[in-house]
Design a protein around this motif. Structure first.
Motif, mmCIF file in Angstrom:
data_model
loop_
_atom_site.group_PDB
_atom_site.id
_atom_site.type_symbol
_atom_site.label_atom_id
_atom_site.label_comp_id
_atom_site.label_asym_id
_atom_site.label_seq_id
_atom_site.Cartn_x
_atom_site.Cartn_y
_atom_site.Cartn_z
ATOM 1 N N ILE A 6 -2.624 11.145 -3.787
ATOM 2 C CA ILE A 6 -1.679 12.555 -4.439
ATOM 3 C C ILE A 6 -2.624 13.571 -2.794
ATOM 4 O O ILE A 6 -2.060 13.498 -2.039
ATOM 5 C CB ILE A 6 -1.784 13.578 -5.244
ATOM 6 N N ASP A 7 -3.452 13.449 -2.469
ATOM 7 C CA ASP A 7 -3.910 14.434 -1.840
ATOM 8 C C ASP A 7 -3.942 14.298 -0.537
ATOM 9 O O ASP A 7 -3.334 14.927 0.200
ATOM 10 C CB ASP A 7 -6.071 14.737 -2.055
ATOM 11 N N GLN A 8 -3.681 12.880 -0.045
ATOM 12 C CA GLN A 8 -3.816 12.382 1.107
ATOM 13 C C GLN A 8 -1.865 12.769 1.313
ATOM 14 O O GLN A 8 -1.531 13.211 2.459
ATOM 15 C CB GLN A 8 -3.119 10.933 1.413
ATOM 16 N N VAL A 9 -0.934 12.974 0.829
ATOM 17 C CA VAL A 9 0.091 13.396 0.940
ATOM 18 C C VAL A 9 0.382 14.752 0.621
ATOM 19 O O VAL A 9 0.849 15.718 1.933
ATOM 20 C CB VAL A 9 1.149 12.636 -0.588
ATOM 21 N N TYR A 33 3.688 10.835 5.585
ATOM 22 C CA TYR A 33 3.838 10.952 3.806
ATOM 23 C C TYR A 33 2.790 12.217 3.619
ATOM 24 O O TYR A 33 2.181 13.176 2.663
ATOM 25 C CB TYR A 33 3.755 9.839 2.780
ATOM 26 N N MET A 34 1.257 11.797 4.912
ATOM 27 C CA MET A 34 0.431 12.215 5.123
ATOM 28 C C MET A 34 0.530 14.418 5.503
ATOM 29 O O MET A 34 -0.697 14.057 5.920
ATOM 30 C CB MET A 34 -0.744 11.647 5.718
ATOM 31 N N GLY A 35 1.710 14.105 6.193
ATOM 32 C CA GLY A 35 2.063 15.646 6.871
ATOM 33 C C GLY A 35 1.488 15.413 8.144
ATOM 34 O O GLY A 35 1.736 16.563 8.452
ATOM 35 N N MET A 36 1.534 13.956 8.401
ATOM 36 C CA MET A 36 1.448 14.085 9.815
ATOM 37 C C MET A 36 2.468 13.976 11.027
ATOM 38 O O MET A 36 3.039 12.779 11.943
ATOM 39 C CB MET A 36 0.252 13.006 10.063
ATOM 40 N N THR A 37 3.915 15.021 10.388
ATOM 41 C CA THR A 37 5.054 14.701 10.768
ATOM 42 C C THR A 37 5.290 14.959 12.514
ATOM 43 O O THR A 37 5.909 14.461 12.726
ATOM 44 C CB THR A 37 6.108 16.356 10.551
ATOM 45 N N ASP A 38 4.694 15.338 13.224
ATOM 46 C CA ASP A 38 4.680 15.173 14.679
ATOM 47 C C ASP A 38 4.344 13.502 15.161
ATOM 48 O O ASP A 38 5.529 12.987 15.912
ATOM 49 C CB ASP A 38 3.695 16.038 15.411
ATOM 50 N N ARG A 39 3.320 13.120 14.607
ATOM 51 C CA ARG A 39 3.196 12.217 14.650
ATOM 52 C C ARG A 39 4.005 11.035 14.324
ATOM 53 O O ARG A 39 4.041 9.619 14.778
ATOM 54 C CB ARG A 39 1.714 11.216 14.707
ATOM 55 N N ALA A 40 4.477 11.119 13.308
ATOM 56 C CA ALA A 40 5.764 10.650 12.505
ATOM 57 C C ALA A 40 6.948 10.585 13.427
ATOM 58 O O ALA A 40 7.419 9.266 13.898
ATOM 59 C CB ALA A 40 6.181 10.763 10.908
ATOM 60 N N MET A 89 0.684 -1.182 -0.255
ATOM 61 C CA MET A 89 0.283 -0.235 0.289
ATOM 62 C C MET A 89 0.745 1.002 0.007
ATOM 63 O O MET A 89 0.216 2.253 -0.640
ATOM 64 C CB MET A 89 -0.829 -0.441 1.177
ATOM 65 N N LEU A 90 1.658 1.259 0.732
ATOM 66 C CA LEU A 90 2.400 2.370 0.386
ATOM 67 C C LEU A 90 3.246 2.970 -0.511
ATOM 68 O O LEU A 90 3.352 3.340 -0.794
ATOM 69 C CB LEU A 90 4.137 2.428 1.879
ATOM 70 N N GLU A 91 3.996 1.738 -1.341
ATOM 71 C CA GLU A 91 4.672 1.289 -2.289
ATOM 72 C C GLU A 91 3.654 2.224 -3.142
ATOM 73 O O GLU A 91 4.131 2.987 -4.145
ATOM 74 C CB GLU A 91 4.899 0.058 -2.594
ATOM 75 N N GLU A 92 2.549 2.132 -3.579
ATOM 76 C CA GLU A 92 1.077 2.334 -4.296
ATOM 77 C C GLU A 92 1.035 3.551 -3.942
ATOM 78 O O GLU A 92 -0.085 4.526 -4.641
ATOM 79 C CB GLU A 92 0.206 1.244 -4.279
ATOM 80 N N GLY A 93 1.271 4.529 -2.798
ATOM 81 C CA GLY A 93 0.419 5.091 -2.499
ATOM 82 C C GLY A 93 -0.864 5.806 -1.765
ATOM 83 O O GLY A 93 -1.517 6.462 -1.001
ATOM 84 N N MET A 94 -1.153 4.313 -0.777
ATOM 85 C CA MET A 94 -2.484 4.454 -0.244
ATOM 86 C C MET A 94 -2.357 4.438 1.813
ATOM 87 O O MET A 94 -1.657 3.490 1.788
ATOM 88 C CB MET A 94 -3.048 2.643 -0.511
ATOM 89 N N PHE A 95 -1.769 5.764 1.739
ATOM 90 C CA PHE A 95 -0.889 6.039 2.878
ATOM 91 C C PHE A 95 -2.127 5.973 3.751
ATOM 92 O O PHE A 95 -1.302 5.254 4.786
ATOM 93 C CB PHE A 95 -0.400 7.022 3.530
ATOM 94 N N ALA A 96 -2.997 6.355 3.764
ATOM 95 C CA ALA A 96 -4.366 5.663 5.153
ATOM 96 C C ALA A 96 -3.957 4.856 5.269
ATOM 97 O O ALA A 96 -4.722 4.036 6.459
ATOM 98 C CB ALA A 96 -5.394 7.108 4.558
ATOM 99 N N GLU A 97 -4.643 3.999 4.161
ATOM 100 C CA GLU A 97 -4.981 2.273 4.522
ATOM 101 C C GLU A 97 -4.164 1.894 4.757
ATOM 102 O O GLU A 97 -4.361 0.884 5.913
ATOM 103 C CB GLU A 97 -5.265 1.844 3.063
#
Length: 574
Positions: free
Chosen positions: A553-556, A201-208, A165-173
């Motif tokens: 793309i929007d998730q990122v 990738y989803m812009g959640m830097t603090d959680r990352a 999923m990460l490779e395909e850009g499905m970050f939320a899933e």
């Protein structure tokens, strides 16, 4: 001669004091290793162990060079010492020991060490390599391995799905699946590292950052986590940059056993400007059969060589790059510049980018930015003069710097250029954008995008052909030859997307789907009215496919949120 000799005494103040600490001997070990002087490298690595016996990395470095020299018994003694006396959590040492036993053809002991690794390592760091070794051992032992439990297999199928999923850009899933997995197996380091990437990738830097810090609290030497943390921190402000620099120094002392880890570390160090350490890793990678035919690794090694003061080796590397890939335009450009650099020194930015276009974009940004900081007032006069009487390329360079002066002379020069119908349309559009950045309320043409993405060079040591293929597909399908503004907006969004993803960028095997999503989102940002169906017909894909890639793309890039914040009146549903 009378046989009486008199030796002159040297002045006492010529004595130079050297700090021969752990780093001093490590640097000499790496230098010797690069020259294949294994005996010297071993001597220096032993010294690092003497100076810092509590650092497991020093012991593993020594074990690695012993293994390279064929002294597998001594290598295993060093690895066992780590497990028993330094850091019992470094389960990968058992995998290294299994390799050493196999090289000594002591297959029963290799089996013991390999099964101990599989039963203790929850992260699955070398799971695939271990499975290959199982096949070898079963062939040599002429039987199946003893019944064993593979700790990393607990939830491994779900972890593999999440990685896909990460490779395909499905970050939320992917993040949902990884969160569930970590609830069941909280010590699954590989899953936690991938979850940190999904958050980033989803812009959640603090959680990352929190996630990767949790990994490193449990496993301080986790290489994947350290590399990710350094890159995350590099893009989190001045304090983060300082921490990234400290991490870079720490990472520069690591010598990975396996090619995949070495490449991960080398590219990370290149991003962090640790070019000496990056060079050493790229050089070692090239000693392997697989990498020796890889043009890109020769190129990266050439860049690292030049940036660490090895101009002759850089020339060799780039010439070999061109033998392997005659289309390697960045390498060709650097080879052409080398004669001048040898005579006068390197006078421009040299980056790890593989494509010349990306190299020049990085150089442009650096050059204008440095000149601006030297003398803003005189620089402004120079820029105004260039806008008034320079050629198209010079004007383009000035405008792409995006300076935000508020001086009326500067604004007047921009207005004249923006309204001059005899000027190139791209230059006029750039002038309008510069006015907007200077705080002026410009009535924009419909073709201009309302949202601007970062034009700062994406800090990538590579620019892959498949990334360019997506962009080229979108440009061919949507842009007229003279439509420079749309081309620039497509590139800006795509570059922003890749910058946020790096270093774990998806494969992008379906260029039409990604290009369609890029086209759709760029049109929305320009207040267009395109639908999934219309865009899908243009690229020969289904409407649902367009929607799926748009979501990724929007998730990122957080496009919906950014559009909403910028102008609620013009928000479009994605």
């Amino acid at each position: 001669m009378n046989g009486n000799y008199r030796r002159e005494k040297k002045p006492q103040n010529t004595v130079v004091s050297l700090t021969m600490d752990e780093s001093f001997f490590f640097e000499r070990a790496v230098r010797a290793l690069d020259r294949y002087q294994y005996d010297k490298a071993l001597k220096y690595f032993r010294k690092t162990v003497e100076l810092k016996p509590g650092n497991p990395v020093n012991h593993c470095n020594m074990a690695g060079i012993l293994s390279e020299m064929g002294n597998y018994e001594a290598s295993n003694e060093a690895l066992l010492h780590v497990l028993e006396h330094v850091d019992p959590s470094m389960t990968e040492c058992r995998f290294y020991m299994a390799n050493n036993f196999a090289n000594m053809e002591r297959f029963e002991e290799a089996e013991d060490a390999l099964l101990a690794y599989l039963e203790a390592d929850a992260s699955g760091q070398f799971l695939h390599e271990a499975e290959e070794m199982i096949e070898l051992l079963q062939f040599e032992l002429k039987r199946n391995l003893r019944q064993h439990h593979v700790l990393a297999r607990q939830g491994s199928d779900r972890h593999e799905r999440a990685r896909t999923m990460l490779e395909e850009g499905m970050f939320a899933e992917a993040s949902d699946l990884l969160e569930q997995l970590l609830e069941e197996y909280p010590d699954f380091a590989a899953a936690a590292n991938n979850l940190a990437l999904a958050y980033y990738y989803m812009g959640m830097t603090d959680r990352a950052l929190k996630t990767v810090e949790d990994v490193l609290q449990k496993e301080p030497g986790n290489l994947h986590g350290l590399c990710n943390l350094a890159i995350f921190r590099r893009h989190s402000g001045p304090e983060g940059a300082a921490e990234a620099a400290q991490l870079a120094r720490r990472l520069s002392t690591v010598i990975p056993f396996h090619r995949e880890h070495a490449f991960k570390l080398a590219t990370t160090l290149g991003i962090l400007d640790e070019h000496e350490a990056a060079y050493q890793h790229f050089r070692r990678l090239l000693s392997g059969e697989e990498a020796s035919s890889d043009a890109s690794i020769h190129h990266y090694c050439g860049v690292a060589a030049l940036l660490s003061g090895r101009i002759g080796i850089a020339e060799q590397m780039w010439k070999q790059t061109l033998k392997l890939d005659p289309e390697a335009e960045a390498a060709r450009y650097y080879v052409e510049r080398l004669p001048e650099w040898k005579q006068n020194g390197v006078s421009e930015l040299v980056s790890y980018h593989y494509r010349l276009e990306a190299v020049k974009r990085s150089e442009l940004w650096r050059r204008w930015e440095e000149r601006l900081t030297q003398d803003s007032s005189s620089m402004q006069e120079t820029l105004i003069h260039t806008l008034q009487s320079g050629n198209e390329e010079e004007k383009r360079q000035v405008l792409k710097a995006f300076y935000s002066f508020t001086d009326e002379k500067w604004l007047d020069a921009l207005r004249v250029l923006a309204e001059d119908s005899s000027e190139n349309q791209e230059l006029r559009s750039l002038a309008q954008q510069a006015l907007k950045n200077s705080g002026e309320n410009v009535a924009e043409e419909k073709e201009r995008s309302e949202l601007q993405f970062s034009r700062e060079p994406a800090e990538l040591p590579v620019w892959e052909k498949r990334w360019q293929d997506v962009l080229d597909t979108a440009i061919r399908a949507s842009c007229a030859p003279s439509d420079f503004g749309l081309r620039r907006d497509l590139e800006a969004l795509w570059t922003d997307f890749l910058r946020r993803l790096y270093p774990d960028v998806p494969v992008f095997s379906y260029a039409q789907g990604w290009a369609a999503a890029l086209d759709y989102l760029t049109d929305k940002l320009r207040r267009g009215e395109s639908t999934y169906e219309e865009i899908g017909q243009r690229y020969g894909v289904s409407a649902s496919t367009v929607g799926r890639y748009v979501k990724r793309i929007d998730q990122v890039c957080n496009i919906k949120e950014r559009m909403t914040m910028h102008s609620r009146d013009h928000r479009k549903g994605l």
